[in-house]
Design an enzyme around this catalytic site. Structure first.
Site, PDB file in Angstrom:
ATOM      1  N   HIS A  56       0.940  -1.143   0.076  1.00  9.75           N
ATOM      2  CA  HIS A  56      -0.025  -0.089  -0.052  1.00  9.75           C
ATOM      3  C   HIS A  56       1.032   1.334   0.048  1.00  9.75           C
ATOM      4  O   HIS A  56       1.357   1.517   0.944  1.00  9.75           O
ATOM      5  CB  HIS A  56      -0.777  -0.100   1.228  1.00  9.75           C
ATOM      6  N   HIS A  58       1.522   5.343  -1.874  1.00 11.48           N
ATOM      7  CA  HIS A  58       0.991   6.735  -2.911  1.00 11.48           C
ATOM      8  C   HIS A  58       1.902   7.014  -3.596  1.00 11.48           C
ATOM      9  O   HIS A  58       2.741   7.845  -3.157  1.00 11.48           O
ATOM     10  CB  HIS A  58       0.176   7.460  -1.778  1.00 11.48           C
ATOM     11  N   GLN A 151      -9.368   9.760  -4.669  1.00  9.25           N
ATOM     12  CA  GLN A 151      -9.219  10.379  -3.583  1.00  9.25           C
ATOM     13  C   GLN A 151     -10.617  11.153  -3.112  1.00  9.25           C
ATOM     14  O   GLN A 151     -10.539  11.238  -1.919  1.00  9.25           O
ATOM     15  CB  GLN A 151      -7.965  11.283  -3.847  1.00  9.25           C
ATOM     16  N   HIS A 209      -9.461   1.870  -0.010  1.00 10.57           N
ATOM     17  CA  HIS A 209      -9.195   2.581   1.319  1.00 10.57           C
ATOM     18  C   HIS A 209     -10.606   2.207   1.980  1.00 10.57           C
ATOM     19  O   HIS A 209     -11.581   2.853   1.334  1.00 10.57           O
ATOM     20  CB  HIS A 209      -8.895   3.986   1.176  1.00 10.57           C
ATOM     21  N   GLU A 212     -11.152   4.286   6.984  1.00  7.98           N
ATOM     22  CA  GLU A 212      -9.836   4.701   7.439  1.00  7.98           C
ATOM     23  C   GLU A 212     -10.387   6.331   8.181  1.00  7.98           C
ATOM     24  O   GLU A 212     -10.238   7.156   7.828  1.00  7.98           O
ATOM     25  CB  GLU A 212      -8.979   5.153   6.280  1.00  7.98           C
ATOM     26  N   ASP A 308       2.371   2.888   2.981  1.00  4.06           N
ATOM     27  CA  ASP A 308       1.456   4.196   2.551  1.00  4.06           C
ATOM     28  C   ASP A 308       2.176   5.443   2.320  1.00  4.06           C
ATOM     29  O   ASP A 308       1.794   5.910   1.025  1.00  4.06           O
ATOM     30  CB  ASP A 308       0.818   4.621   3.905  1.00  4.06           C
ATOM     31  N   TRP A 314       1.354  14.022   4.124  1.00  3.63           N
ATOM     32  CA  TRP A 314       0.620  13.140   5.225  1.00  3.63           C
ATOM     33  C   TRP A 314       1.592  12.792   6.050  1.00  3.63           C
ATOM     34  O   TRP A 314       1.337  12.615   7.062  1.00  3.63           O
ATOM     35  CB  TRP A 314      -0.381  12.172   4.791  1.00  3.63           C
TER      36      TRP A 314
HETATM   37 FE   FE2 Z   1      -3.373   5.231   1.834  1.00  7.65          FE
END
Ligand code: FE2
Length: 426
Positions: A56, A58, A151, A209, A212, A308, A314
């Site tokens: 997982h 991005h 997203q 996702h 979350e 991630d 993030w």
């Molecule tokens: Fe994610």
């Protein structure tokens, strides 16, 4: 003649082996192999493992830390706002440059397969085009799997449905989703049903996702389980994050997990990110936010761990090291039993490879000749030390090396060499 022989390595199961490679495959793995090879690598009793798998990630956002500004609060919401500010400024060249840099970091750390979500909520689909090119360019070294990720919400963003379809037409591998970000619970469930139908029609894997959030009432995983059974897609669907499960009522979870097991839906947890992002509205006690990995493993639900984020809106930290991910899972999930730590190693290697449906993964004869040697003697020691990746081999060729770490001490004129491994006690 063989292309490469690795001599005197210890497998994750503790067997002492030589590994012979020919034409990109493992030709033989045995206690002792007497044969000539173009290249011989002495492992010196260190651990050999199939490569790390990041299930997982991005890649469209990675290494963008500071663009156009840093996330001052470190929260999920500021991260999403920041990504929204950055999106209009993206270029294919910049996306590719950052993705390739990340891939080089991954290779150096022994990660040779990555599943990356790619945001399709940009009308230009720049990130999709960029990462499809990167997938092709990096293929000799990394299996890059792409997930079409809406997203801004599959239903909430009025253009997402059409763009997701265009992204899949372009060759994105997996169907993604974000049901907890839709406007209502009902629309979240509706998005799961719509996305599962698309995956069913196109014959694609699914990785959403899912839940979350800290909201114990976010229960899209139950819809994902039900839709998986309805479409006969057992073994082809994963729920990523699933953090709401940490806050759910125990009685409800006692019904939910057996349904998840029956549906063959896999869980992909992201401990580095969820320990920093979840529970932000809590005072004390403060929830950890990691999904129930211990209970899932106990029930035989397939589990993988993902990185991630690395240096993105993030998460400002990280070097794309899957052993850091396993290390964090051991702590946050209180997985400190010996078998539990070993399971966390599997969740960044074999367990993740199975969920991604990777072809020819493993240390058996006939598998792809992809493996690495770590400066450690066992999976548990690897998690403890997150040691040097001494040799990284892809398709039978050495593609990365890192020298062993050793400190030299001078204490009152007496010399000491320290390398932190402790075979006898492991
Ligand atoms: Fe994610």
């Amino acid at each position: 003649m063989l292309d490469l022989i690795l001599r005197d390595a210890v497998t994750p199961d503790g067997a002492r082996v030589d590994i012979a490679c020919k034409d990109g495959r493992i030709a033989e793995i045995a206690a002792k192999i007497d044969a000539e090879a173009g290249e011989v690598i002495e492992a010196g009793g260190y651990l050999v493992t199939p490569p790390f798998v990041d299930s997982h990630f991005h890649m469209d956002a990675t290494l963008s830390f500071g663009l156009p500004r840093v996330n001052e609060s470190g929260t999920l919401l500021e991260g999403i706002a920041l990504w929204g500010e950055l999106k209009p400024q993206l270029t294919i060249e910049a996306l590719k440059e950052r993705a390739h840099e990340l891939c080089r970091w991954a290779i150096a750390k022994g990660t040779l397969a990555i599943r990356s979500h790619v945001d399709i909520c940009d009308k230009r689909l720049l990130a999709v085009d960029a990462l499809i090119e990167v997938r092709k360019e990096i293929k000799p070294y990394i299996n890059l799997q792409l997930v079409a990720f809406p997203q801004d919400g599959y239903l909430r963003d009025p253009n997402a449905a059409e763009q997701l379809s265009r992204a899949l037409d372009k060759g994105v591998d997996v169907v993604g989703g974000i049901p907890h970000f839709e406007r209502t619970m009902e629309e979240g469930a509706q998005s799961v049903r719509a996305l599962m139908a698309i995956a069913g029609e196109r014959g694609l894997l699914v990785d959403m996702h899912c839940d979350e959030t800290d909201d114990p009432n976010s229960r899209h995983i139950e819809t994902l389980n039900a839709e998986t059974v309805r479409h006969g897609m057992q073994g082809r669907v994963a729920g990523s994050h699933l953090t709401s499960m940490h806050s759910m009522d125990n009685y409800y979870v006692s019904k939910l997990l057996p349904l998840m097991k029956k549906a063959g839906v896999a869980a992909i947890a992201n401990p580095l990110i969820n320990i920093t992002i979840q529970g932000r509205h809590d005072t004390y006690p403060k929830r950890r936010g990691l999904t129930r990995i211990k209970e899932m493993l106990g029930m035989g639900i397939p589990l993988a761990l993902g990185h991630d984020c690395v240096m993105d809106p993030w998460y400002s930290l990280g070097s794309h090291d899957m052993l850091e991910v396993a290390h964090m899972a051991v702590h946050v999930g209180q997985m400190t039993g010996m078998d539990e730590m070993r399971a966390m190693f599997d969740a960044v290697t074999t367990g993740a490879a199975a969920i991604l449906h990777l072809d020819g993964y493993g240390l058996d004869a006939g598998c792809q000749a992809d493996f690495l040697v770590l400066q450690a003697h066992s999976p548990v020691e690897a998690i403890r030390l997150r040691p040097a990746r001494l040799y990284v081999i892809r398709r039978g060729k050495l593609i990365a090396t890192t020298p062993p770490v050793a400190s030299q001490l001078d204490l009152d004129g007496k010399q000491h060499s320290v390398d932190f491994t402790r075979t006898a006690r492991q």
